[in-house]
Design an enzyme around this catalytic site. Sequence first.
Site, PDB file in Angstrom:
ATOM      1  N   GLY A  94      30.601  32.837 -39.452  1.00  0.00           N
ATOM      2  CA  GLY A  94      29.638  33.845 -39.032  1.00  0.00           C
ATOM      3  C   GLY A  94      29.937  35.172 -39.698  1.00  0.00           C
ATOM      4  O   GLY A  94      31.067  35.425 -40.128  1.00  0.00           O
TER       5      GLY A  94
ATOM      6  N   GLN B 180      29.962  44.005 -40.814  1.00  0.00           N
ATOM      7  CA  GLN B 180      31.077  43.573 -41.654  1.00  0.00           C
ATOM      8  C   GLN B 180      30.811  43.782 -43.143  1.00  0.00           C
ATOM      9  O   GLN B 180      31.719  43.652 -43.959  1.00  0.00           O
ATOM     10  CB  GLN B 180      31.398  42.096 -41.402  1.00  0.00           C
ATOM     11  CG  GLN B 180      31.951  41.836 -40.012  1.00  0.00           C
ATOM     12  CD  GLN B 180      32.303  40.371 -39.836  1.00  0.00           C
ATOM     13  OE1 GLN B 180      31.471  39.580 -39.430  1.00  0.00           O
ATOM     14  NE2 GLN B 180      33.528  39.999 -40.147  1.00  0.00           N
TER      15      GLN B 180
ATOM     16  N   CYS C  77      38.957  36.244 -38.420  1.00  0.00           N
ATOM     17  CA  CYS C  77      37.815  37.103 -38.742  1.00  0.00           C
ATOM     18  C   CYS C  77      37.937  37.561 -40.187  1.00  0.00           C
ATOM     19  O   CYS C  77      39.019  37.944 -40.623  1.00  0.00           O
ATOM     20  CB  CYS C  77      37.834  38.313 -37.803  1.00  0.00           C
ATOM     21  SG  CYS C  77      36.537  39.508 -38.132  1.00  0.00           S
ATOM     22  N   LEU C  78      36.824  37.526 -40.909  1.00  0.00           N
ATOM     23  CA  LEU C  78      36.843  37.958 -42.308  1.00  0.00           C
ATOM     24  C   LEU C  78      37.230  39.427 -42.424  1.00  0.00           C
ATOM     25  O   LEU C  78      37.719  39.864 -43.464  1.00  0.00           O
ATOM     26  CB  LEU C  78      35.468  37.723 -42.945  1.00  0.00           C
ATOM     27  CG  LEU C  78      35.018  36.256 -43.031  1.00  0.00           C
ATOM     28  CD1 LEU C  78      33.591  36.163 -43.545  1.00  0.00           C
ATOM     29  CD2 LEU C  78      35.957  35.444 -43.908  1.00  0.00           C
TER      30      LEU C  78
ATOM     31  N   HIS D  92      32.087  35.973 -30.755  1.00  0.00           N
ATOM     32  CA  HIS D  92      32.832  36.738 -31.763  1.00  0.00           C
ATOM     33  C   HIS D  92      31.892  37.657 -32.548  1.00  0.00           C
ATOM     34  O   HIS D  92      32.177  38.846 -32.720  1.00  0.00           O
ATOM     35  CB  HIS D  92      33.541  35.753 -32.708  1.00  0.00           C
ATOM     36  CG  HIS D  92      34.323  36.400 -33.806  1.00  0.00           C
ATOM     37  ND1 HIS D  92      35.693  36.312 -33.895  1.00  0.00           N
ATOM     38  CD2 HIS D  92      33.925  37.167 -34.863  1.00  0.00           C
ATOM     39  CE1 HIS D  92      36.095  37.001 -34.955  1.00  0.00           C
ATOM     40  NE2 HIS D  92      35.046  37.513 -35.568  1.00  0.00           N
ATOM     41  N   GLU D  93      30.762  37.106 -32.995  1.00  0.00           N
ATOM     42  CA  GLU D  93      29.841  37.901 -33.823  1.00  0.00           C
ATOM     43  C   GLU D  93      29.129  38.977 -33.003  1.00  0.00           C
ATOM     44  O   GLU D  93      28.911  40.096 -33.486  1.00  0.00           O
ATOM     45  CB  GLU D  93      28.824  36.990 -34.514  1.00  0.00           C
ATOM     46  CG  GLU D  93      29.429  36.001 -35.518  1.00  0.00           C
ATOM     47  CD  GLU D  93      30.370  36.639 -36.521  1.00  0.00           C
ATOM     48  OE1 GLU D  93      30.132  37.788 -36.942  1.00  0.00           O
ATOM     49  OE2 GLU D  93      31.372  35.992 -36.878  1.00  0.00           O
TER      50      GLU D  93
ATOM     51  N   HIS E 163      31.141  41.986 -32.616  1.00  0.00           N
ATOM     52  CA  HIS E 163      31.062  42.897 -33.772  1.00  0.00           C
ATOM     53  C   HIS E 163      29.943  43.912 -33.572  1.00  0.00           C
ATOM     54  O   HIS E 163      30.084  45.086 -33.918  1.00  0.00           O
ATOM     55  CB  HIS E 163      30.776  42.115 -35.060  1.00  0.00           C
ATOM     56  CG  HIS E 163      32.006  41.549 -35.710  1.00  0.00           C
ATOM     57  ND1 HIS E 163      33.066  42.319 -36.124  1.00  0.00           N
ATOM     58  CD2 HIS E 163      32.333  40.276 -36.036  1.00  0.00           C
ATOM     59  CE1 HIS E 163      34.001  41.548 -36.672  1.00  0.00           C
ATOM     60  NE2 HIS E 163      33.580  40.297 -36.630  1.00  0.00           N
TER      61      HIS E 163
HETATM   62 ZN   LIG Z   1      34.680  38.695 -37.183  1.00  0.00          ZN
END
Ligand SMILES: [Zn+2]
Length: 172
Positions: free
Chosen positions: A46, A51, A96-97, A138-139, A142
């Site tokens: 995701g 991000q 997480c990226l 999670h997303e 953000h």
């Molecule tokens: Zn993330």
Amino acid sequence: MALLDIVTYPAPILGKPCKLIENIDEDLVCLVEDMTETLYDAPGLGLAAVQVGVDKAMLVYDVAEDEDSEGTGLKVLINPKIVHTEGKVTSENEGCLSVPEFRADVPRFACVTVEGVDQDGKPVKIDAEGLLSIVLQHEIDHLDGKLFIDRISSLKRSMYKRRVAKAMKAEG
Ligand SMILES: [Zn+2]
């Protein structure tokens, strides 16, 4: 289409709530395409707009479990909201990226119901459990300016923060 740079912790934008999207214009469609390419390139499950440095309430994800299915399982969610939660679970090795080289088990809801609109502006409602439930939580975090490291113990969090501070110092 273009690959976008992924913003990483401690970039201030990652700690701020995103703005709701009022209309789906060409710029947004373009952003969805670029984010999709960036997601698959990373690769990740995701990716939220914030991000890639855009503080808009939009995310893309692909939790397709059936690899043989035609095309991809890519989904776009605009202005998503968790409207119902059920049960508790601990995600294993969440990453997480935007938080490179760090993983942790994170307390999450077992099931969530998410409402939002898709890229055509059509209302969508998703009842999620398992991996999809974790990815959506999670997303959506953000979009609220939250990272998974905000949900783990302060001891583990400070370990990670110290590591980042050290690495930044080493880079000068
Ligand atoms: Zn993330």
